[in-house]
Structure formats: C-alpha cells, structure tokens
Design a protein around this motif. Sequence first.
Motif, short mmCIF file in Angstrom:
data_model
loop_
_atom_site.label_atom_id
_atom_site.label_comp_id
_atom_site.label_asym_id
_atom_site.label_seq_id
_atom_site.Cartn_x
_atom_site.Cartn_y
_atom_site.Cartn_z
N ALA A 187 0.83 -1.21 0.00
CA ALA A 187 0.00 0.00 0.00
C ALA A 187 0.87 1.26 0.00
O ALA A 187 0.55 2.25 -0.66
CB ALA A 187 -0.92 0.00 1.21
N ALA A 188 1.99 1.21 0.74
CA ALA A 188 2.91 2.35 0.75
C ALA A 188 3.52 2.55 -0.64
O ALA A 188 3.67 3.69 -1.11
CB ALA A 188 4.00 2.14 1.79
N ARG A 189 3.89 1.45 -1.29
CA ARG A 189 4.42 1.55 -2.66
C ARG A 189 3.38 2.14 -3.61
O ARG A 189 3.72 2.92 -4.51
CB ARG A 189 4.84 0.17 -3.16
N LEU A 190 2.13 1.76 -3.43
CA LEU A 190 1.06 2.30 -4.28
C LEU A 190 1.00 3.82 -4.16
O LEU A 190 0.96 4.54 -5.16
CB LEU A 190 -0.27 1.66 -3.91
N VAL A 191 0.99 4.32 -2.93
CA VAL A 191 0.93 5.77 -2.73
C VAL A 191 2.18 6.43 -3.31
O VAL A 191 2.10 7.47 -3.98
CB VAL A 191 0.78 6.12 -1.24
N SER A 192 3.34 5.81 -3.09
CA SER A 192 4.59 6.36 -3.62
C SER A 192 4.56 6.42 -5.14
O SER A 192 4.98 7.41 -5.76
CB SER A 192 5.77 5.52 -3.14
N GLY A 193 4.07 5.35 -5.77
CA GLY A 193 3.98 5.32 -7.23
C GLY A 193 3.02 6.36 -7.78
O GLY A 193 3.28 7.00 -8.80
N ASP A 204 9.57 5.38 -14.03
CA ASP A 204 9.89 4.90 -12.69
C ASP A 204 8.61 4.64 -11.89
O ASP A 204 8.50 3.65 -11.16
CB ASP A 204 10.74 5.93 -11.94
N ALA A 205 7.64 5.55 -12.05
CA ALA A 205 6.37 5.38 -11.34
C ALA A 205 5.71 4.07 -11.75
O ALA A 205 5.16 3.34 -10.90
CB ALA A 205 5.44 6.54 -11.65
N ARG A 206 5.77 3.75 -13.03
CA ARG A 206 5.15 2.51 -13.51
C ARG A 206 5.75 1.28 -12.82
O ARG A 206 5.01 0.38 -12.38
CB ARG A 206 5.33 2.39 -15.03
N GLU A 207 7.06 1.24 -12.69
CA GLU A 207 7.69 0.07 -12.06
C GLU A 207 7.32 -0.04 -10.59
O GLU A 207 7.07 -1.13 -10.08
CB GLU A 207 9.21 0.16 -12.22
N VAL A 208 7.26 1.09 -9.90
CA VAL A 208 6.84 1.08 -8.49
C VAL A 208 5.40 0.58 -8.37
O VAL A 208 5.07 -0.22 -7.47
CB VAL A 208 6.98 2.49 -7.87
N LEU A 209 4.55 1.01 -9.28
CA LEU A 209 3.14 0.62 -9.23
C LEU A 209 2.96 -0.87 -9.51
O LEU A 209 2.12 -1.54 -8.88
CB LEU A 209 2.34 1.45 -10.23
N LEU A 210 3.75 -1.41 -10.43
CA LEU A 210 3.65 -2.85 -10.70
C LEU A 210 4.17 -3.66 -9.52
O LEU A 210 3.63 -4.74 -9.19
CB LEU A 210 4.42 -3.20 -11.97
N LEU A 211 5.22 -3.16 -8.85
CA LEU A 211 5.68 -3.82 -7.63
C LEU A 211 4.60 -3.79 -6.55
O LEU A 211 4.37 -4.78 -5.84
CB LEU A 211 6.94 -3.13 -7.10
N ALA A 212 3.93 -2.65 -6.46
CA ALA A 212 2.85 -2.53 -5.48
C ALA A 212 1.74 -3.53 -5.77
O ALA A 212 1.21 -4.18 -4.86
CB ALA A 212 2.29 -1.11 -5.49
N ALA A 213 1.38 -3.66 -7.06
CA ALA A 213 0.32 -4.60 -7.43
C ALA A 213 0.69 -6.02 -7.04
O ALA A 213 -0.15 -6.78 -6.52
CB ALA A 213 0.05 -4.50 -8.93
N ALA A 214 1.94 -6.40 -7.28
CA ALA A 214 2.38 -7.75 -6.93
C ALA A 214 2.32 -7.98 -5.42
O ALA A 214 1.95 -9.07 -4.95
CB ALA A 214 3.79 -7.99 -7.45
N SER A 215 2.66 -6.96 -4.63
CA SER A 215 2.61 -7.09 -3.17
C SER A 215 1.19 -7.16 -2.65
O SER A 215 0.91 -7.80 -1.64
CB SER A 215 3.32 -5.90 -2.52
N LEU A 216 0.27 -6.48 -3.34
CA LEU A 216 -1.10 -6.37 -2.84
C LEU A 216 -2.02 -7.48 -3.33
O LEU A 216 -3.09 -7.69 -2.75
CB LEU A 216 -1.68 -5.01 -3.29
#
Length: 662
Positions: A187-193, A204-216
């Motif tokens: 969830a923190a990665r999602l907000v950061s992205g 860069d935002a796209r990669e953070v958001l995809l990491l967030a999706a995988a975590s969530l």
Amino acid sequence: MAVLLALVVAESERDARAGGVDAAVVLRAAEAWGLGAAVLDAAEAAGHLRLDGGRIRFPDPRLARTVRASVPPARRRAAHRLLADAHTGGPDTLPVLFHRASAAVAPAPGLGDALAVAARSRDGRPTHAERAAAWARAAELAVDQELRAVRLVEAAEQARLAGLPHRARELLARADGERPAGAVRGAARLVSGLLALQDGPVADAREVLLLAAASLDPADPPRALAARLAAVEASWVTGDAAACVEALDQGPAQPGSDPLLAAYREGMSAVVHGRPDAGRLPLREVVAGVAAGVHDAPEALLRAGSAALVVGDLAAAARANSRALAVARDRGPYILVAQALERLAYGELRAGRHARARAHAEDGLRTALGAGQDNLAAHHHAILALVASVEGSPEAVAEHAAAAEHVAAAHGLAQAATLSQWARARADLARGRLPEAAARLGPLVGAGPRRGHFAVRMLAVPCFVEAAARTGQTEAARAAVAAFARWAEQSADPQAPAQLARCRALLSGPEECEALFAAALARHEAVAGDFERGRTQLLYGSWLRRRRRPGEARGRLRDALVSFERGGALGWAAQARAELRATGDAGPGEPAGQLTLLTPQQLRIARCVAEGATNREVALRLSVSPRTVDHHLRNVFAALGVRSRVELSRLVDRAEKTTADP
C-alpha cells in the motif's frame, strides 16, 4: 490575542486545504477561554488575522508558519480541548474526536481507535485533508508498530488525494520508519507510485506501481487493481504501447468484479493492440453504463470519458468528463479536479471548440500547479500551446510549449511532448513557415525512434501533409497519407474522413484535385468544427486562385475567413485575408499609404519580406518560383522608392501601424 491565534492554529490543523477556519467555532472556543468578540477585531486591526465570509484566515502564509511555530505545546493542547467542546454534532464526530485526540498525550490507543473509525466513516462528508490529519493523529496515539504503519499509509493516501503531495511524502517517510511488510508495504508503494506519477519520471512510477500490485494481489485485490490501472496511465503518458497492454492484461479477474471496469480493460487492450474494431463494443458498453447512472465515482466517469474519446463520441466524452469534474469538486478527491479539466480541455480541442479548451486548460493548469501535479500541468501547457497555435499567438505557443517540453523531457511525457511539437508546427503553418513545420512534424509522423505518441501522432498528419506537399516533399507526404488512410479507416475520429480527402487533394493532379476538395467539404458538413472546415476552404480557395479562377476562389476564401473568425483562429484568418487580397478582393485591413501602389501579389511579397523571409521562403509560402519573387520584389522596390529590404520592412511596418491605428 495569543490565545486566539492558538485557537486558529489548532483548528487549521484539522484541514490543511480549507480556506480558513470557521469563525463561529473559534469564537465559541475563545468565549469559553474568557475572551470576547473584540479580540478578533484587535487581531484584524493588528494585521494578524482576516475575517472573510465567516472564515478566519492568516493574511500571509509566512505569518501562519511563524505563528504555528511559536505556539507552546501546552497552549496548543488547551486550544484543542476548547475546540472539541465548541464543535457541534456529537462526541463521535470527526472534528470533536480530532481535537480530543490532539489534546491527549500519546499513547492513547482507545482514543486513537475511535479517531480511526471516524476517519474511515463518511458521516459528515469529511474532506480528504481532514481524513489525512485524523489518520496521522491516530497513528501517533497507537502502541502497535504495524498499526502505526497502516495508519500513516492511510494518512499519506488521503493527503495525496487532497492535493498535498509534500505532506503525503512526509507521512510515507514516517511509515517507512515503522518497517512495514506485506500488504502494508504494498500500500505504501502504491501511494509512492501515484505520487511519482503526479510529478516524477513516469517510467519509474510505472515500475513502483507494478511492484505494489504484486505485493497487494493476495491480501488486497482492489488496491492491486488500482495499482495496475495507474501503471496503465503511466505507460500511456510515456507512449509505451507494449507496457500499456502488459499492465492492462495483468492480474487475475476477481469474483464479483465490476463488469464496466472489465469492459474498459478489454476494450483499451484491443485498441492498443491495434484491433480498434474489437475494442469499440466493450468501450461503448462503458460509456453507456456510466451514462445510465451505473457509476457516479469520478474515477469511473473519467474512464468513461476516455472510452468515449477513443470511440470518437466527443459529446459523450464531454458529458462524462463534466460530470467527473462536478463530482470531484463537490465531494473529492481534489486530486482529480485537474485531471478532469485536462480531459475536458483535450475533448474540446478535438471537437474544435478552442475557446472552451483554453478556459478548461487554464483552470486545470492553476489547479494542477496548486496540487503539486507537475506532469498534469505539462499536459495543460501542451493543450494551451495547441489552442494558441489556432488563435494566432506565436508568443503564447512558444511559452506554453517550452513549459510542457521542460517537464516532458525530464519526466518522459511522450504525449505532452508530441502535442507541444504539433503546436509549434501548426503555429509555423499559420505564419506560412512551411519548411519549419515539415521539419518539426516529419519525425513525429514517420517511423523511427523519434516517432510521436501512438495515440496522438496521427492527429498531426494533416498538418505535416500540408507542409510537406507545399515544399516539394511529395514522397514523404504520400507515405504519411497512406498511414493516415489506414488509421482513418479504423478510427472513429469524426474529422478524419474530411482531412483524408483534403490531404489527397493536396497531392493530386488538377483533374482530381477539385473533386477531392469538394468531397472534403461535403464531409466537413457532417461534423462540427469551424477550424478544420476553414483550413480546407482556405487551401481550396488558394488552389483556385493559382488556377487563375479568382471569382470562385473569393467565395471559398470568404467562407474560410468566416470559419476562422467564428472559431477565433486569428492567425489563420490573416492567411485567408492575404489570399483574398491576392485575388483583388477589397476588405478590412487593406493597405495604406504607399502600399496602395502595389498589386495584390506584390503586397503579399512585401509583407513576407518585411517579416524577414528570404526569396526562397517567400516562394514556398506563395507557391511560386524564386525567380517570380525576385521579379516582383524588384518592381516593389521601384514602386516604393526603397533600395534595401531593411527600408522595405520599415515602410511596411509604418503603413501597417497606420492601418491598425488610423
């Protein structure tokens, strides 16, 4: 007075986005402290506070910061206690709980839990800024480390939605200090992205958001989906079609998922895959579903607006985006206001309503800058540059295009960069600078690494074809028309059929040209848009004049002039007037003084030279040979009694000023 200032500071902590604080609440608390209403008069007289429309404000942000820093903690807590009693609505309402929690000394887990429940509740319609403050205070009162992290991430998301990106980043940094793991980290990665998508490099935002999706994915599927949709947006603005498809197609379908959202993903995936026919039906389902009132959330309305633009339903796009703007302004989130204005402005631009596009983009630019949305501000600048290229303001084009390109280069905004280059080229076209226009647009509409954004580059092809065809770049123009024809056959853009016929007319021989111009005008009649119709009339009239048919040319050129004037296209109207003068037509803005000695063609050449054009550039603008220009220019010098281009420029400038200011 210090007590009153402490009350104003404490109440403003509850909502950082509010335009001041409620005077009635503050004065009730002041009365409980033993102060009379005269204390506010004294504070106003001293310049410390200002009362306006029932709201108390600090007159200057620097003063507000100074006062906040100077209030002692004990006095601040006392102010919060009095404000808790001054608010009406019951002990469990968010304002009362916030002030009670702010008056308490941490830890106070029970009070923190109650505040968290109120922050999540929709009772009283709290703003996102109020929720952010409540979640942050609830985190401070918690004992459990993981609970603090959860609440700080919630606070950061609410601050982001409120248009407070710096506050959101501060809260994320505090959450990171609590060492979150699993879904909380996701969830923190999602907000950061999402914050990076607003004002950082979008790849860069796209990669953070995809990491967030995988975590969530395992624990929080709705947030995982939100992360993937944001990754789609990031891929879109970078112009990476493959990444866009990847993000659209990722993620398992969830039981009971929103059918309109599924239709949106299916339709957009097909369109970006190059199968627009397969994408139209699901996208029309999205538009129809939202129009029927199935959804009224601004996010869903914005998706419907995007779907409508893709299928060419500009009226439906305007309705959906207008509704999204109204809802976002009424109940939030504030962060979507500038986005709704950008979609509205772009839709109006596509529909040829340039004045409306400018109004929405100017509003959106102010809003985006105020909310820290630099990337969205760049898109608004690009739209304003395109509007200025129609309205005839080269200075405004240069200013807005430079602002868009500055951010686009740093953050990888291919869509904004393409739109701004198109705007510069269209301004060149309006001023008769054909080689410059062709040079700008050639890389955007062709193949290779400098190709423009996949969703907008085809919209610039008619401008390129006009510039290239009139500067002898026939093969490049034909290749662009062939690609445009394939796109027009698949696309639902309402202007494309008329533009295609006009492009073909510019590249055809005399036998076919007139029929193609007539076909283009007939197709213009089926759709709205004075500007594009005017451009076709202008080119047709110019062609008729060169074919020595001045009577017929005047009719087309007068129609073009009316179309441009009605649409506010002042630069293009000047072109139409110049063409009319070349046919011998007398009208407003006719030459004054010695310029009346010149023939219409000599006058056009003199004006071009006065603007600094070389003989070759004048020949390209007027579709004549350089030798013809040289011949006319010698006659101009003789008729006016000048011996140099500098003297000619001065004489033309004086005469034009006399015409403008009789």
